[in-house]
Design an enzyme around this catalytic site. Structure first.
Site, PDB file in Angstrom:
ATOM      1  N   GLU A  70       0.857  -1.192   0.000  1.00  0.00           N
ATOM      2  CA  GLU A  70       0.000   0.000   0.000  1.00  0.00           C
ATOM      3  C   GLU A  70       0.889   1.237   0.000  1.00  0.00           C
ATOM      4  OE1 GLU A  70      -2.132   0.758   3.752  1.00  0.00           O
ATOM      5  OE2 GLU A  70      -0.683  -0.559   4.699  1.00  0.00           O
ATOM      6  N   LYS A 127       2.613   4.535   1.138  1.00  0.00           N
ATOM      7  CA  LYS A 127       2.903   5.071   2.469  1.00  0.00           C
ATOM      8  C   LYS A 127       2.530   6.549   2.456  1.00  0.00           C
ATOM      9  CE  LYS A 127       6.345   5.231   6.117  1.00  0.00           C
ATOM     10  NZ  LYS A 127       6.558   6.668   6.284  1.00  0.00           N
ATOM     11  N   ASP A 186       1.973  10.339   3.495  1.00  0.00           N
ATOM     12  CA  ASP A 186       2.806  11.271   4.239  1.00  0.00           C
ATOM     13  C   ASP A 186       1.913  12.112   5.144  1.00  0.00           C
ATOM     14  OD1 ASP A 186       5.186  12.214   5.004  1.00  0.00           O
ATOM     15  OD2 ASP A 186       5.658  13.266   3.141  1.00  0.00           O
ATOM     16  N   TYR A 192      -4.978   1.574   8.287  1.00  0.00           N
ATOM     17  CA  TYR A 192      -4.020   0.567   7.830  1.00  0.00           C
ATOM     18  C   TYR A 192      -3.828  -0.618   8.777  1.00  0.00           C
ATOM     19  CZ  TYR A 192      -0.503   3.321  10.450  1.00  0.00           C
ATOM     20  OH  TYR A 192       0.189   4.011  11.396  1.00  0.00           O
ATOM     21  N   LYS A 205      11.264   3.302   0.390  1.00  0.00           N
ATOM     22  CA  LYS A 205      11.091   4.740   0.226  1.00  0.00           C
ATOM     23  C   LYS A 205      11.283   5.205  -1.219  1.00  0.00           C
ATOM     24  CE  LYS A 205      11.178   7.221   3.602  1.00  0.00           C
ATOM     25  NZ  LYS A 205      10.571   7.669   4.845  1.00  0.00           N
ATOM     26  N   CYS A 245      14.782  46.484 -17.309  1.00  0.00           N
ATOM     27  CA  CYS A 245      14.457  45.150 -17.820  1.00  0.00           C
ATOM     28  C   CYS A 245      15.746  44.425 -18.213  1.00  0.00           C
ATOM     29  CB  CYS A 245      13.526  45.270 -19.027  1.00  0.00           C
ATOM     30  SG  CYS A 245      13.261  43.708 -19.896  1.00  0.00           S
ATOM     31  N   CYS A 267      15.611  44.111 -22.248  1.00  0.00           N
ATOM     32  CA  CYS A 267      15.628  45.220 -23.204  1.00  0.00           C
ATOM     33  C   CYS A 267      16.013  46.550 -22.560  1.00  0.00           C
ATOM     34  CB  CYS A 267      14.277  45.343 -23.906  1.00  0.00           C
ATOM     35  SG  CYS A 267      13.003  46.115 -22.883  1.00  0.00           S
ATOM     36  N   CYS A 288       8.049  44.815 -17.291  1.00  0.00           N
ATOM     37  CA  CYS A 288       8.850  45.602 -18.212  1.00  0.00           C
ATOM     38  C   CYS A 288       7.899  46.509 -18.978  1.00  0.00           C
ATOM     39  CB  CYS A 288       9.575  44.676 -19.180  1.00  0.00           C
ATOM     40  SG  CYS A 288      10.188  45.539 -20.633  1.00  0.00           S
ATOM     41  N   CYS A 316      10.527  45.063 -26.456  1.00  0.00           N
ATOM     42  CA  CYS A 316      11.261  44.055 -25.677  1.00  0.00           C
ATOM     43  C   CYS A 316      11.254  42.693 -26.380  1.00  0.00           C
ATOM     44  CB  CYS A 316      10.608  43.927 -24.303  1.00  0.00           C
ATOM     45  SG  CYS A 316      11.428  42.746 -23.236  1.00  0.00           S
TER      46      CYS A 316
HETATM   47  O1  JCF Z   1       0.712   5.073   5.271  1.00  0.00           O
HETATM   48  C1  JCF Z   1       1.465   5.039   6.215  1.00  0.00           C
HETATM   49  N1  JCF Z   1       2.149   6.103   6.536  1.00  0.00           N
HETATM   50  C2  JCF Z   1       1.614   3.790   7.012  1.00  0.00           C
HETATM   51  C3  JCF Z   1       2.316   3.820   8.215  1.00  0.00           C
HETATM   52  C4  JCF Z   1       1.040   2.642   6.543  1.00  0.00           C
HETATM   53  C5  JCF Z   1       1.178   1.475   7.281  1.00  0.00           C
HETATM   54  O2  JCF Z   1       0.624   0.361   6.831  1.00  0.00           O
HETATM   55  C6  JCF Z   1       1.879   1.451   8.514  1.00  0.00           C
HETATM   56  C7  JCF Z   1       2.447   2.646   8.983  1.00  0.00           C
HETATM   57  C8  JCF Z   1       3.128   2.608  10.189  1.00  0.00           C
HETATM   58  C9  JCF Z   1       3.217   1.438  10.887  1.00  0.00           C
HETATM   59  N2  JCF Z   1       1.968   0.301   9.237  1.00  0.00           N
HETATM   60  C10 JCF Z   1       2.618   0.317  10.399  1.00  0.00           C
HETATM   61  C11 JCF Z   1       2.703  -0.937  11.134  1.00  0.00           C
END
Ligand code: JCF
Length: 676
Positions: free
Chosen positions: A117, A119, A121, A229, A318, A412, A415, A430, A436
Site C-alpha cells: 500500500e 505510504k 505522508d 491501515y 522509500k 528590464c 531590453c 517591463c 522588448c
Molecule cells: O501510510 C502510512 N504512513 C503507514 C504507516 C502505513 C502502514 O501500513 C503502517 C504505517 C506505520 C506502521 N503500518 C505500520 C505498522
C-alpha cells in the site's frame, strides 16, 4: 421546552443514520449518494431538532463534526499496544534483504505473500471504538504514549463516529494515517497567504498543524482525511487470517482504506509494485513517500514479531525525497511574454522529487519578502506532483554573513526599459512592450488580432517563424516584408505570401482608437482606447499628456494613467512608433471632442439656491461644456455645485468624497470658458 415525541426521537435517529450513510458514501467510497444541497437540508433539520431537544444530543451525531471552540488540553494517552514505526528500505538490495530475513525466520523457501500500500505522508493516529462508538483518538507520540486528540479527530469526515454493521466487537482499535490531500493543502496555503499568515511547508506539516489546533472548530475547516491501515481487537478470534481480509473488514465498518492496496507474491512482485506506484506517484491526489510491504498472513506476522520499535513483518520502501536542502547561488529575473518580471533562484544542483533541480521560481517580490530569501541562503526546495520546484523555507541558522538581499531590477534585463511595479500589485513588469524581445511575439500577436489591426492570416504560426528567423523584431518590421521575403520561407506559397503582404498593407491606416489599443499598453482595452482617442484626438497628444490630463479622461484612473505614461516614456517604444510612421503607417486623427468640451464625460449636480444664475441657465452652460447634469449624487458624480442652503445632496457629496464648489467658483470657471 417540551419533551421529544417518539416520532421526533425516531426522526433524529433516521437523520443521523442517513447523514452517516451519505458521509460514508461521499468520503469513504468517493461515490456521493445525494446532492450537497439535499445533504445540507437534512443536516440543518437534525441541527434544529438537536437544538430544540438538548436531551437528544449525542457525541457521535454527524452534527458534531463542526467542532467546538472549547480548548482541548491534549492529555497524555498510554497506548495499550505500542504504536510501531516501520523500518525503511532505501534500495532494491535492502528490500531483498528484508524478504530473505522473513523467509529465513519462517523457514520458508516459497515466495511470501505481501500486502502493498502507498505510504501516506501524514500522521499516525489510534482510534478506539467501544460498543461501536468512537471514544478516544490519540497521536502516535513516541510510540508508547501519545496525546488525546479526540475532539479534533471527530471533525474529520472520513473518520466514522459510529462503526457500521452488526459484527462490531465490543472494543476495537483502528490505526491509520491522517493526511491532507494536495488540493486541500494548496487551497489552505493560498488562503493563509491571502491573510498574510505563515504557510505550511508541505501537506504533512499542514496535517500536523491542523491536528494540534486547540479549537476543534479550526480543525473542522482543515481538509483532512483518514485512511486505515491496521486493526486490533480484544477478542482476536474475531479477526480474519490475513492483513488483507482484516482491512476489508475495517472498510465494512466504515473506514477509508487505500484504493491502491494490492497483494504481491514474492519480492519480485513487490519490486514491480514499487515501480508501478512510483510511476503513479505524481498523479495521486495525496502525497506519499514510499510503499509499505506487509506479510499478509497474520499468523506469520505473529511468528515474526518485533525488534525494538518496528515489526519484522513490514517494511517501507522509500521513494526519492520531495524536499531537500540546497543553497541559493543567485537570483535572476526573467521576463515573460506579457512583460512580467519574475525572480528565479539559481540553485546549487540538488536531486529532489526524482530529478536534478538547479532553478526554482520565487514568483514575485512579495514571495521573496515573505520567505525572507537572501542570496547565499540554505533553503528547503520542494518538488512534488511534477510541478515546478519551489523554495518553501529558508534555514535562517545557516545564513552566511555575506548573504545578499534581493532587489527588483530597475531596468528590464532583456531590453533595458524601465521595470514598473504598480502599488498594490505583486507582479513587476517591463514597460518596453512594443520593443522588448521577450514580449515580441505577444506584442505582434496582439497588434494583429481581430479587435486591434485585424491582420488576417498573421496567426501564431507565422509570428513564431517570422520572429524566430529574425525577420520581424517589432511590429514596424511587418510593413517592410515583401512577397519575395516570405516565399523564401518553407511552407509559404506565392499565394499566401502575397495575401499576407496585402493584409498587412490594409492595416496601414487604422483609426486612432484601434491603433492605441493595438499598442498593447497594459490595461488599455478597447473602451479605454476609444475614450483616449476621442479625448485627445491624436496619438501625440496622448503621448504628451501628463498624469493629471490622463485622469481627466473618463475610464482612466491613476493606475491606467501610470501605465500609459510609462509606455510613452520608454525610448524604445517611441522609436518603434517612429519606425511605424516611417514604414508608412498613418493612424487617423480623431475629431477632438476634448478641446471644445472640457467637461466631456463628467457628471455634475446642482443643489441649493443660486443667486447670479437660474438653475436652468447653469445647467445649459455646463452642458455646453460637455457635462451631463444629474439630479442626484453618487460615486460617479464629478462635482457638486452647492448654492445657498444646500442640504442632503451636499452632505452626500461630502460623505462620498465628491468634489464640491460654491457658486462663485462655478462663475469663475464659466468666465474662463467665455460663457459669461
Ligand atoms: O501510510 C502510512 N504512513 C503507514 C504507516 C502505513 C502502514 O501500513 C503502517 C504505517 C506505520 C506502521 N503500518 C505500520 C505498522
Amino acid at each position: 421546552m417540551s419533551k421529544p415525541s417518539p416520532d421526533t426521537i425516531k426522526r433524529v435517529e433516521e437523520l443521523r443514520s442517513t447523514l452517516d450513510e451519505h458521509n460514508y458514501r461521499y468520503y469513504v467510497l468517493d461515490d456521493p449518494g445525494i446532492p450537497d444541497a439535499e445533504y445540507d437540508r437534512l443536516f440543518r433539520e437534525l441541527q434544529k431538532l438537536e437544538a430544540d431537544y438538548p436531551e437528544l444530543a449525542s457525541d457521535d451525531s454527524p452534527t458534531r463534526r463542526v467542532g467546538s471552540s472549547a480548548e482541548t488540553s491534549f492529555e497524555e494517552v498510554i497506548h495499550r499496544l505500542p504504536m510501531l514505526s516501520l523500518d525503511n528500505a532505501f534500495n532494491e538490495d535492502e528490500l531483498r534483504d528484508f524478504d530473505r530475513r522473513v523467509r529465513e525466520r519462517l523457514s520458508s523457501d516459497e515466495d511470501v505473500e505481501y500486502v502493498c500500500e502507498p505510504k501516506l505522508d501524514g500522521l499516525a493516529v489510534s482510534l478506539h471504538y467501544e460498543q461501536g462508538s468512537l471514544t478516544r483518538a490519540a497521536t502516535r507520540g513516541d510510540g508508547y504514549a501519545g496525546e488525546d486528540i479526540t475532539a479534533n479527530i471527530r471533525t474529520i469526515p472520513s473518520v466514522p463516529l459510529r462503526l457500521r454493521g452488526n459484527d462490531v466487537p465490543d472494543l476495537v482499535e483502528v490505526r491509520g494515517e491522517v493526511y491532507m490531500p494536495r488540493a486541500g493543502f494548496e487551497a489552505l496555503n493560498s488562503r493563509l497567504t491571502d491573510q498574510g499568515e505563515k504557510t505550511f511547508v508541505n501537506p504533512r506539516n499542514a496535517a500536523a498543524g491542523s491536528l494540534r489546533q486547540k479549537k476543534s472548530t479550526v480543525t473542522a475547516r482543515r481538509p483532512l482525511e483518514m485512511c486505515a491501515y491496521s486493526v486490533a481487537v480484544t477478542d482476536e478470534s474475531l479477526l480474519p487470517d490475513t492483513q488483507w481480509e482484516s482491512l476489508q473488514q475495517v472498510q465494512r465498518w466504515g473506514f477509508r482504506i487505500n484504493p491502491e492496496m494490492r497483494k504481491a507474491l514474492g519480492v519480485g512482485e513487490c519490486l514491480a509494485a514499487y515501480e508501478e506506484l512510483m510511476q503513479k506517484r505524481d498523479t495521486l491526489p495525496y502525497e506519499i513517500d514510499g510503499i509499505v510491504f506487509k506479510v499478509n498472513r497474520l499468523d506469520y506476522q505473529e511468528a515474526l514479531g518485533f525488534v525494538s520499535r518496528a515489526p519484522r513483518w513490514a517494511i517501507a520502501h522509500k521513494f526519492p525525497a520531495q524536499e531537500e536542502l540546497t543553497v541559493i547561488e543567485d537570483v535572476e529575473f526573467q521576463v515573460g511574454r506579457t512583460g512580467a518580471v519574475t525572480p528565479v533562484a539559481r540553485l546549487k544542483p540538488v536531486f529532489v522529487g526524482g530529478v536534478t533541480v538547479s532553478n526554482a521560481t520565487l514568483h514575485n517580490m512579495d514571495e521573496i519578502r515573505r520567505l525572507d530569501v537572501h542570496i547565499g541562503d540554505t533553503v528547503f526546495i520542494r518538488r512534488a506532483g511534477d510541478v515546478i520546484p519551489k523554495v518553501v523555507k529558508v534555514v535562517l541558522e545557516k545564513r552566511p554573513e555575506n548573504a545578499e538581499s534581493v532587489e527588483l531590477p530597475k531596468q528590464c534585463p532583456v531590453c533595458d526599459s524601465d521595470v514598473i511595479q504598480i502599488e498594490g500589485e505583486a507582479i513587476a513588469r517591463c514597460s518596453g512592450g512594443l520593443f522588448c524581445p521577450a514580449q515580441r511575439k505577444e506584442a505582434i500577436r496582439h497588434y494583429a488580432s481581430r479587435k486591434a489591426l485585424d491582420i488576417e492570416g498573421l496567426g501564431d504560426k507565422w509570428i513564431d517563424i517570422l520572429v524566430d528567423q529574425d525577420m520581424v523584431k517589432t511590429v514596424a518590421d511587418l510593413y517592410l516584408l515583401t512577397t519575395a521575403d516570405l516565399t523564401r520561407l518553407e511552407r509559404m506559397g506565392e499565394k499566401s505570401a502575397s495575401n499576407l503582404v496585402a493584409a498587412i498593407d490594409r492595416s496601414r491606416e487604422p483609426v486612432l482608437w484601434r491603433f492605441l489599443y493595438a499598442l498593447g499598453i497594459r490595461e488599455v482595452g478597447e473602451a479605454t482606447a476609444k475614450s483616449l482617442a476621442s479625448h485627445f484626438g491624436t496619438l501625440e497628444a496622448v503621448a504628451e499628456a501628463d498624469e493629471e490630463a490622463l485622469i481627466a479622461v473618463p475610464d482612466v484612473g491613476p493606475i491606467v494613467a501610470g501605465h500609459i505614461r510609462s509606455f510613452f516614456e520608454q525610448v524604445h517604444n517611441r522609436e518603434t512608433l517612429d519606425a511605424l510612421r516611417e514604414a508608412g503607417v498613418r493612424w487617423q486623427e480623431e475629431e477632438i471632442t476634448a478641446g471644445a468640451k472640457p467637461l466631456q464625460g463628467q457628471t455634475w449636480v446642482l443643489t441649493g439656491t443660486l443667486t447670479e444664475l437660474t438653475r436652468d441657465e447653469a445647467r445649459e452652460k455646463l452642458e455646453a461644456l460637455g457635462a451631463k447634469v444629474a439630479g442626484s449624487v453618487s460615486k460617479k458624480t464629478t462635482c457638486v455645485v452647492a448654492g445657498e442652503a444646500a442640504g442632503s445632496k451636499l452632505a452626500k457629496a461630502e460623505q462620498l468624497g465628491v468634489q464640491v464648489m460654491d457658486e462663485q467658483a462655478l462663475l469663475d470657471m464659466l468666465k474662463e470658458h467665455d460663457l459669461l
